[in-house]
Design a protein around this motif. Structure first.
Motif, PDB file in Angstrom:
ATOM      1  N   UNK A 100       0.820  -1.212   0.000  1.00 18.68           N
ATOM      2  CA  UNK A 100       0.000   0.000   0.000  1.00 18.68           C
ATOM      3  C   UNK A 100       0.852   1.260   0.000  1.00 18.68           C
ATOM      4  N   UNK A 101       1.971   1.223   0.697  1.00 20.11           N
ATOM      5  CA  UNK A 101       2.853   2.394   0.750  1.00 20.11           C
ATOM      6  C   UNK A 101       3.319   2.814  -0.643  1.00 20.11           C
ATOM      7  N   UNK A 102       3.450   1.853  -1.542  1.00 17.57           N
ATOM      8  CA  UNK A 102       3.819   2.176  -2.918  1.00 17.57           C
ATOM      9  C   UNK A 102       2.728   3.004  -3.590  1.00 17.57           C
ATOM     10  N   UNK A 103       1.474   2.711  -3.229  1.00 24.93           N
ATOM     11  CA  UNK A 103       0.346   3.369  -3.882  1.00 24.93           C
ATOM     12  C   UNK A 103       0.021   4.733  -3.283  1.00 24.93           C
ATOM     13  N   UNK A 104       0.690   5.113  -2.215  1.00 29.64           N
ATOM     14  CA  UNK A 104       0.483   6.458  -1.679  1.00 29.64           C
ATOM     15  C   UNK A 104       1.614   7.398  -2.101  1.00 29.64           C
ATOM     16  N   UNK A 105       2.563   6.864  -2.875  1.00 30.50           N
ATOM     17  CA  UNK A 105       3.720   7.645  -3.303  1.00 30.50           C
ATOM     18  C   UNK A 105       3.532   8.168  -4.725  1.00 30.50           C
ATOM     19  N   UNK A 106       3.714   9.469  -4.900  1.00 31.85           N
ATOM     20  CA  UNK A 106       3.622  10.067  -6.235  1.00 31.85           C
ATOM     21  C   UNK A 106       4.675   9.478  -7.160  1.00 31.85           C
ATOM     22  N   UNK A 107       5.844   9.139  -6.601  1.00 36.30           N
ATOM     23  CA  UNK A 107       6.926   8.591  -7.424  1.00 36.30           C
ATOM     24  C   UNK A 107       6.501   7.323  -8.151  1.00 36.30           C
ATOM     25  N   UNK A 108       5.637   6.525  -7.518  1.00 40.38           N
ATOM     26  CA  UNK A 108       5.169   5.291  -8.165  1.00 40.38           C
ATOM     27  C   UNK A 108       4.445   5.605  -9.459  1.00 40.38           C
ATOM     28  N   UNK A 109       3.643   6.641  -9.446  1.00 40.92           N
ATOM     29  CA  UNK A 109       2.837   6.976 -10.624  1.00 40.92           C
ATOM     30  C   UNK A 109       3.585   7.875 -11.603  1.00 40.92           C
ATOM     31  N   UNK A 148     -11.156  11.551 -12.008  1.00 43.17           N
ATOM     32  CA  UNK A 148     -12.187  10.915 -12.832  1.00 43.17           C
ATOM     33  C   UNK A 148     -12.658   9.593 -12.255  1.00 43.17           C
ATOM     34  N   UNK A 149     -11.850   9.002 -11.367  1.00 43.56           N
ATOM     35  CA  UNK A 149     -12.200   7.710 -10.789  1.00 43.56           C
ATOM     36  C   UNK A 149     -12.585   7.875  -9.326  1.00 43.56           C
ATOM     37  N   UNK A 150     -13.752   7.347  -8.976  1.00 42.35           N
ATOM     38  CA  UNK A 150     -14.222   7.435  -7.594  1.00 42.35           C
ATOM     39  C   UNK A 150     -14.125   6.103  -6.876  1.00 42.35           C
ATOM     40  N   UNK A 163      -3.749   8.514 -16.554  1.00 41.84           N
ATOM     41  CA  UNK A 163      -2.834   8.139 -15.471  1.00 41.84           C
ATOM     42  C   UNK A 163      -2.926   9.101 -14.295  1.00 41.84           C
ATOM     43  N   UNK A 164      -3.163  10.379 -14.559  1.00 46.74           N
ATOM     44  CA  UNK A 164      -3.222  11.363 -13.495  1.00 46.74           C
ATOM     45  C   UNK A 164      -4.378  11.091 -12.545  1.00 46.74           C
ATOM     46  N   UNK A 165      -5.522  10.650 -13.094  1.00 42.65           N
ATOM     47  CA  UNK A 165      -6.679  10.357 -12.244  1.00 42.65           C
ATOM     48  C   UNK A 165      -6.447   9.098 -11.416  1.00 42.65           C
ATOM     49  N   UNK A 166      -5.730   8.131 -11.979  1.00 34.99           N
ATOM     50  CA  UNK A 166      -5.389   6.927 -11.209  1.00 34.99           C
ATOM     51  C   UNK A 166      -4.494   7.317 -10.032  1.00 34.99           C
ATOM     52  N   UNK A 167      -3.518   8.190 -10.310  1.00 36.70           N
ATOM     53  CA  UNK A 167      -2.635   8.672  -9.248  1.00 36.70           C
ATOM     54  C   UNK A 167      -3.429   9.410  -8.179  1.00 36.70           C
ATOM     55  N   UNK A 168      -4.356  10.262  -8.614  1.00 34.88           N
ATOM     56  CA  UNK A 168      -5.167  11.018  -7.667  1.00 34.88           C
ATOM     57  C   UNK A 168      -6.014  10.096  -6.801  1.00 34.88           C
ATOM     58  N   UNK A 169      -6.549   9.027  -7.387  1.00 37.78           N
ATOM     59  CA  UNK A 169      -7.383   8.078  -6.646  1.00 37.78           C
ATOM     60  C   UNK A 169      -6.600   7.441  -5.505  1.00 37.78           C
ATOM     61  N   UNK A 199      -4.425  13.713  -1.404  1.00 39.93           N
ATOM     62  CA  UNK A 199      -3.613  14.856  -0.965  1.00 39.93           C
ATOM     63  C   UNK A 199      -2.380  14.416  -0.186  1.00 39.93           C
ATOM     64  N   UNK A 200      -2.196  13.097  -0.047  1.00 36.66           N
ATOM     65  CA  UNK A 200      -1.037  12.574   0.665  1.00 36.66           C
ATOM     66  C   UNK A 200      -1.158  12.621   2.169  1.00 36.66           C
ATOM     67  N   UNK A 201      -2.294  13.084   2.678  1.00 38.10           N
ATOM     68  CA  UNK A 201      -2.481  13.187   4.126  1.00 38.10           C
ATOM     69  C   UNK A 201      -3.762  12.515   4.601  1.00 38.10           C
ATOM     70  N   UNK A 202      -4.894  12.912   3.985  1.00 37.63           N
ATOM     71  CA  UNK A 202      -6.173  12.374   4.440  1.00 37.63           C
ATOM     72  C   UNK A 202      -6.997  11.731   3.336  1.00 37.63           C
ATOM     73  N   UNK A 203      -6.738  12.084   2.105  1.00 33.88           N
ATOM     74  CA  UNK A 203      -7.511  11.525   0.993  1.00 33.88           C
ATOM     75  C   UNK A 203      -6.643  10.630   0.130  1.00 33.88           C
ATOM     76  N   UNK A 204      -7.299   9.805  -0.692  1.00 33.83           N
ATOM     77  CA  UNK A 204      -6.593   8.843  -1.529  1.00 33.83           C
ATOM     78  C   UNK A 204      -6.591   7.479  -0.870  1.00 33.83           C
ATOM     79  N   UNK A 205      -6.979   6.452  -1.629  1.00 32.35           N
ATOM     80  CA  UNK A 205      -7.093   5.113  -1.053  1.00 32.35           C
ATOM     81  C   UNK A 205      -5.771   4.636  -0.474  1.00 32.35           C
TER      82      UNK A 205
END
Length: 480
Positions: free
Chosen positions: A61-70, A336-338, A375-381, A385-391
């Motif tokens: 999961x930590x990989x998916x909260x990192x902007x560098x991954x995307x 774009x993805x909820x 890809x940007x919307x996948x990253x945003x999902x 914001x890196x603190x409280x939002x984002x799966x």
């Protein structure tokens, strides 16, 4: 506790068997405690399995909260004169590369050596070979009179740690030549070799590019790599160049015949790998939950099945399962993805091979399309914001809380484990106390049985005596 075998000897009663039966009955109280201890040990093992699965999920999961991954990139062009790899910081784009020359290492060769058994003089003292290259520290090699043969010199150089390799070549004329090669390319790594304390050896293998004459000559001249990147000149002493383009490492292989395009694109595959690893780790958690809470139905009135999970009905597992499931179905905002399903990641309601429901399933085509077109919307999902939002951000935070072992901030897993260990400690105390009680009870029984045996023995003796007396009296009366 040892069996008492001499009870009942005096009385004739079977007190020994009775004592053993009472002891067995008392010891059954210990069996009840050990059974409970085993159950709690099984719970600790099961909670440990869940903890391990959750830790693996957090790593994924930590990989998916990192902007560098995307923002990961990859080289999509096929190039001839060079190859390239990307790392963090690489910017997607197309670059024109032209390699005019590759870096080459210097090689020196000696004059023919007719007597390879002795290259130096007999001085009665040692001599020192000094090898220098560029700005690096010189390497000094000390040799004795007996170490100036060609083979000894080669061995000494190769064992010295110098950034030079030495070897010999035997020609058709029967003579040997010493070959010295720099291990590094570029003009900054040219070799200087001097011998002090032995002029003869210096005359055989010495080399200094600034000297008017030398024992060794340049067989292969060093050169730096030269290339242009989008028309800008770049020079390097190595064929591996990591500072020309940020985040891109070029490995030069040959001189270019024409300009070549280096194409750097967003890496769909690396993001897919990160998402796939997350799905695999999540499904592992579901599998562990299914295993530790497994229930096997039995007939009414029958004992529970021994194959039931150690944490069947446990509130900790239920809380973990519900919290993770809730996060996965929680809608994300800002792109774009909820929900996961919009990217091709769905929750399977059917029962998996491990006997659980709720596993994640990836539609590779749909996920690839999402990563390629948006890809940007996948990253945003995932990042939010890196603190409280984002799966990814939310799930990582939740898992950190669950798995926390910090004093005063113990997570649900640590709390459950501590609770089970406390129960085991209490059962151990109960066992010790019960064991002492049983020993005292059995000692009391032994005393009572011994007293009974003695009393019965005395009564039996009295009975026998009286019987004999009555028998004698009756015989006397009959005779008179």
């Amino acid at each position: 506790m040892a069996t008492i075998s001499n009870l009942g000897v005096g009385s004739g009663l079977n007190l020994s068997d009775l004592y053993d039966s009472l002891e067995t009955a008392e010891n059954s109280k210990l069996t009840t405690i050990t059974t409970q201890q085993t159950k709690y040990q099984s719970k600790i093992t099961a909670i440990g399995q869940l903890q391990s699965a959750l830790a693996s999920l957090q790593t994924a999961t930590d990989k998916l909260k990192s902007v560098d991954t995307f923002n990961a990139t990859a080289v999509t062009s096929s190039n001839t004169a060079f190859s390239a790899t990307t790392a963090s910081g690489a910017v997607a784009g197309s670059y024109s590369i032209n390699v005019s020359q590759i870096a080459v290492a210097q090689t020196l060769i000696s004059q023919p050596i007719t007597d390879a058994s002795k290259l130096g003089s007999t001085t009665g003292t040692s001599r020192t070979i000094t090898i220098s290259q560029g700005s690096g520290d010189p390497v000094n090699i000390t040799l004795s009179d007996s170490e100036t043969s060609l083979s000894s010199v080669v061995k000494a150089i190769n064992n010295s740690g110098a950034n030079v390799s030495a070897t010999t070549i035997k020609g058709s004329d029967g003579n040997y030549r010493l070959l010295l090669s720099s291990k590094e390319t570029g003009t900054d790594n040219d070799i200087t070799l001097t011998v002090t304390g032995d002029d003869t050896l210096q005359a055989a293998i010495g080399y200094d590019s600034t000297a008017s004459s030398n024992a060794m000559s340049v067989q292969t001249a060093s050169q730096n790599a030269k290339l242009t990147v989008n028309g800008i000149d770049v020079e390097s002493d190595s064929n591996t160049i990591s500072d020309a383009l940020e985040g891109v490492t070029l490995t030069l292989k040959a001189k270019s015949t024409s300009d070549e395009s280096l194409v750097v694109d967003k890496s769909v595959d690396s993001v897919k790998t990160a998402i796939t690893n997350f799905v695999t780790a999540y499904n592992k958690v579901r599998s562990v939950i299914g295993s530790v809470t497994k229930y096997t139905a039995v007939d009414a009135g029958a004992d529970q099945s021994t194959s039931n999970g150690a944490l069947l009905g446990d509130n900790t597992v239920r809380t973990v399962s519900n919290r993770l499931s809730s996060l996965l179905t929680e809608a994300q905002s800002g792109g774009s993805f909820a929900i996961l399903a919009q990217m091709g990641i769905t929750i399977d309601p059917s029962v998996s091979e491990s006997g659980v429901t709720g596993n994640l399933v990836i539609d590779d085509t749909k996920l690839t399309d999402a990563l390629t077109s948006n890809a940007q919307s996948v990253s945003q999902f995932f990042v939010g914001d890196g603190e409280k939002t984002g799966l990814g951000t939310q799930l990582s935070s939740t898992l950190s809380t669950m798995l926390s072992t910090s004093v005063g901030k113990e997570g649900i897993i640590k709390t459950a484990t501590d609770g089970f260990n406390t129960q085991i400690d209490e059962l151990a105390d109960r066992y010790t106390k019960m064991q002492a009680t049983i020993e005292a009870t059995m000692a009391r029984y032994k005393t009572q049985f011994t007293q009974l045996d003695t009393l019965m023995s005395q009564l039996n003796a009295t009975s026998s005596y009286l019987t004999q007396q009555f028998s004698s009296t009756s015989s006397s009366s009959s005779s008179s």
